[in-house]
Write a protein that holds these residues in place. Structure first.
Motif, PDB file in Angstrom:
ATOM      1  N   LYS A 135      39.099   1.404   6.627  1.00 35.00           N
ATOM      2  CA  LYS A 135      38.076   2.163   7.361  1.00 35.00           C
ATOM      3  C   LYS A 135      36.831   1.296   7.569  1.00 35.00           C
ATOM      4  CE  LYS A 135      35.755   6.691   7.085  1.00 35.00           C
ATOM      5  NZ  LYS A 135      34.352   6.347   7.201  1.00 35.00           N
ATOM      6  N   GLU A 175      35.395  -0.055  11.253  1.00 37.35           N
ATOM      7  CA  GLU A 175      34.104   0.439  11.755  1.00 37.35           C
ATOM      8  C   GLU A 175      33.043  -0.646  11.834  1.00 37.35           C
ATOM      9  OE1 GLU A 175      33.383   3.649   9.086  1.00 37.35           O
ATOM     10  OE2 GLU A 175      34.737   5.022  10.148  1.00 37.35           O
ATOM     11  N   ASN A 176      33.328  -1.829  11.285  1.00 36.98           N
ATOM     12  CA  ASN A 176      32.334  -2.905  11.308  1.00 36.98           C
ATOM     13  C   ASN A 176      32.886  -4.132  12.024  1.00 36.98           C
ATOM     14  OD1 ASN A 176      29.930  -2.067   9.432  1.00 36.98           O
ATOM     15  ND2 ASN A 176      31.800  -1.296   8.482  1.00 36.98           N
ATOM     16  N   TYR A 217      43.291   3.160  11.744  1.00 33.29           N
ATOM     17  CA  TYR A 217      42.567   1.935  11.429  1.00 33.29           C
ATOM     18  C   TYR A 217      43.335   0.681  11.856  1.00 33.29           C
ATOM     19  CZ  TYR A 217      40.096   5.309   8.512  1.00 33.29           C
ATOM     20  OH  TYR A 217      39.418   6.407   8.071  1.00 33.29           O
TER      21      TYR A 217
END
Lengths: 518, 274
Positions: A219, A223-224, A294
């Motif tokens: 995750k 997200e980064n 993901y």
């Protein structure tokens, strides 16, 4: 051919009856029986399961002058084997013909040929999944002692000796490949983003020990922005139906559903009831469904190649794959050379104990490395016309020197599974940095030596069991059914398959595959 | 004729009354209608029949429409139409497996394919071309359409070029518009060729398997599995040749039924125009 003749004759008889009588089944059956030819004697074959009845041909040059040995195996990964077979042929006076069969058709063609007593090859390079059909089905000749010695039997890791190469306590196969699904991570990205991860989650960033840690890491990296590529994702896995979906799911499910105190995994080893719809498998599938997002877009359609290229192409921070990722990370197209971490597949925080019928936990996550596919190995059909030459060749191909060279050579399809191929010095001599070579071989050894490791299914009917399970997994992951409903349906199908193939016989073979007696 | 056509058909019919399994050494046994009875409780077969109907109905309709439009355009005597004809025929010359990889797995790749990239550039969301059960069916149809629209175009173009010019010239003199000429003269005269083209393509589309195996493997779930793919799995992958033959016969009966129905409907339509 005799079998064919019987088949054709009987079919004609049936057709004639169908045409003539328009179907009184009882009458037709009895008449067919009368019209069918007398049973022919089975063709002569070596006594399967009786090692030592093939005389040692010795090691003299030219010992197989004029003999042609036919090898059959998967197309596209036999080039190295061909070269080695040519060396053996030059030393023994034999000739070797290598028949390449498309990967997707290999199992079908081998089974179809052997079931109908049709010659296909003297040496068959085949995946371990077919062990139950081939060795359990009595099609293979037992390996003589002299062949085992030449293949350095004691140097083969025990899990392969007893699960891949043997059946019912009898050795049949000669070693070639060792397979286990492992965990890979981008060590460089983990180091670079450790502080950010800790700030975001409150936990230190370390290689995942459990599937829950793995999900949290996935995750975070999804997200980064972490990848030097345009896009970067948290993971890449193997969910595609008809293309490694079985291995992708079982690698995860093993941690949730393989209890350390129970040898069974796929079935209850007392009743042959499927376990694939028990709470352990169901939670594994539910959890898998939550992390698919993901992965790279379209990952539900990812098989082996898409998975491997995504990871060595720098798109994913974590990967679940076979040992091939190590050598592939060194290939010219790789962008992750020297940046890969290696470890056994994560475990589950809790596992389902089928004995107590409750969730249980141990000191840490329950790990159960999955030997999916179980590796390629070489078998000699009992009907081979050149048993001694076939075993001589197979044991040469499985010798430590040949396997060591194969393991560090790209494109051979050989992953480490023997002492010779897990020697750190071998990998260092192939150009690997010593610390990376050690990390890689340690991770493989830790997986293969794990006491709770699960060897892939080796039952007759494996393709059917696999298809039913993959269908259920695919339906659940694509939102067409809940995990429980999908796996319930798959379990029903497994029961149907087991009953059709004979529950008692399947149970006997399953127990033999697990090394259980009685 | 007997050896090439009838015998294999009869032989496979014989198989359906037996227990033949490629992978198991079991004595050959006459099982009567057991395999045929199993068909009625086989939900998977029903599901794949529905999928196949969607592939055939959707695919052939789109291919016919596009093929007709392209053929009409190429029949206008425009500059460069010879080159265009060759270019339009290229997809048909590529093997379906290659088409599956190039179009299905690369062009429609959800993560790396140019179509989703283009949608993104236009500010539109990415489409789950192969992982959404509903969309994946249409992806198969699109890939099939890319490959086989040229066949439709070719057959219809031949038909167009065989239409005499006099009725159209007379209609123009009478003040008919181009659409009226197409609607009332060209289209009716094309009907025999259209029927043939649609039937040829439909018969072929009923057997679709290669593109499916490469693009989706039949998934997600069973969303894109055709009857032929199912028969292949049962027969070749699972060894159950007897039941696979029975399921194949179901497809044969469906194809025959649909063919008769299509011919009947088309003749009625043709009769209306005549």
């Amino acid at each position: 051919m005799k079998h064919h003749l019987r088949l054709w004759t009987a079919l004609f008889a049936i057709l004639a009856l169908v045409a003539a009588s328009c179907g009184d089944a009882e009458v037709a059956e009895s008449t067919t029986t009368a019209a069918a030819p007398e049973p022919e004697p089975e063709p002569e074959m070596a006594d399967p399961g009786t090692p030592g009845n093939i005389p040692d041909p010795g090691t003299a040059a030219g010992r197989f002058d004029g003999v042609e040995v036919v090898v059959a195996g998967p197309a596209g990964q036999l080039d190295y084997m061909k070269d080695k077979a040519a060396e053996w042929a030059a030393a023994t006076g034999a000739t070797v013909r290598v028949d390449e069969i498309p990967f997707g058709e290999l199992n079908d063609k081998v089974l179809a040929a052997l079931s109908t007593d049709t010659f296909i090859a003297d040496v068959i390079n085949i995946g371990s999944n077919l062990g139950g059909d081939l060795m359990g089905g009595g099609f293979m000749a037992a390996a003589p002692e002299w062949a085992q010695q030449r293949a350095d039997w004691e140097g083969i890791l025990p899990i392969f000796r007893s699960n891949q190469l043997s059946f019912g306590g009898v050795a049949y196969g000669m070693p070639w490949d060792g397979d286990v699904l492992m965990y890979y991570w981008r060590a460089d990205a983990f180091e670079a983003h450790a502080a950010a991860y800790e700030a975001a989650t409150g936990n230190a960033l370390r290689p995942a020990e459990s599937w829950s840690e793995y999900a949290a890491i996935a995750k975070f990296f999804t997200e980064n922005d972490w990848s030097e590529q345009d896009e970067g994702y948290g993971l890449v896995e193997l969910p595609m139906r008809n293309n490694q979906g079985w291995n992708g799911f079982m690698t995860r499910a093993a941690g949730y559903a393989k209890a350390p105190n129970d040898p069974g995994f796929f079935f209850d080893p007392e009743t042959m009831e499927p376990r694939i719809n028990n709470p352990g498998f169901v939670r594994a599938l539910e959890d898998w469904g939550t992390v698919i997002e993901y992965g790279p877009p379209g990952m539900l359609n990812f098989g082996w190649i898409e998975n491997a290229l995504s990871f060595v192409g720098g798109l994913a921070a974590q990967d679940i794959q076979w040992g091939d990722i190590g050598p592939m990370s060194k290939s010219p197209d790789s962008v992750v050379e020297g940046a890969v971490g290696y470890g056994p597949a994560p475990g589950a925080d809790e596992y389902w104990d089928p004995v107590t019928g409750e969730w249980a936990s141990g000191d840490g996550p329950n790990k159960a490395p999955f030997l999916g596919f179980g590796g390629w190995f070489n078998l000699v059909p009992a009907t081979s016309n050149h048993l001694a030459a076939a075993f001589d060749l197979a044991s040469f191909l499985g010798s430590p020197a040949v396997l060591a060279e194969a393991a560090v050579t790209a494109g051979t399809g050989v992953n480490p599974g023997t002492a010779a191929t897990l020697d750190v010095d071998l990998w260092v001599s192939a150009g690997w940095p010593e610390d990376e070579a050690k990390a890689y071989t340690d991770a493989i050894r830790a997986s293969l030596d794990h006491p709770n490791a699960v060897f892939d299914m080796r039952l007759p009917g494996f393709p059917e069991y696999k298809d039913a399970l993959e269908l259920a997994v695919s339906e659940a992951l694509s939102g067409q059914a809940s995990a429980q409903d999908a796996l319930d349906e798959a379990a029903d199908k497994w029961n149907e398959i087991t009953d059709r193939l004979g529950r008692d016989e399947q149970l006997r073979i399953y127990r033999e595959a697990l090394g259980l007696t009685g | 004729m007997l050896a090439l056509s009838i015998f294999p058909l009869v032989f496979s019919l014989g198989l359906t009354f037996t227990n033949v399994n490629l992978f198991r050494r079991v004595p050959l046994r006459f099982v009567g209608l057991e395999n045929w009875a199993r068909i009625f409780s086989d939900e998977a077969l029903l599901e794949t029949l529905v999928n196949t109907a969607i592939f055939v109905g959707g695919g052939v309709a789109i291919q016919y429409t596009l093929g007709l439009a392209l053929a009409v355009a190429l029949n206008q005597g425009l500059r460069g139409q010879r080159l265009m004809r060759v270019l339009f025929l290229l997809p048909m010359m590529v093997s379906p497996i290659a088409v599956g990889f190039i179009i299905g797995r690369m062009v429609f790749s959800e993560g790396f394919g140019p179509i989703n990239d283009m949608l993104g550039a236009l500010g539109l969301p990415a489409v789950a071309w192969v992982t959404s059960p509903a969309v994946a069916k249409w992806t198969i149809i699109l890939v099939d359409t890319w490959q086989w629209t040229p066949l439709m175009m070719l057959l219809i173009l031949v038909g167009l070029q065989g239409i005499p010019g006099e009725p159209m010239q007379a209609a123009r003199v009478d003040g008919a518009s181009e659409w009226q000429i197409f609607r009332h003269i060209v289209f009716p005269l094309l009907l025999p060729v259209s029927i043939t083209a649609i039937l040829i393509r439909a018969l072929e589309a009923f057997k679709i398997i290669d593109i499916i195996r490469v693009v989706t493997g039949g998934g997600p779930g069973r969303a894109t599995e055709s009857v032929t793919a199912y028969v292949y799995n049962v027969g070749a992958k699972q060894g159950d040749l007897a039941y696979a033959a029975s399921a194949a016969y179901v497809l044969l009966f469906v194809v025959i039924g649909v063919s008769f129905l299509a011919l009947y409907v088309m003749r009625r339509v043709q009769a209306r125009y005549e």
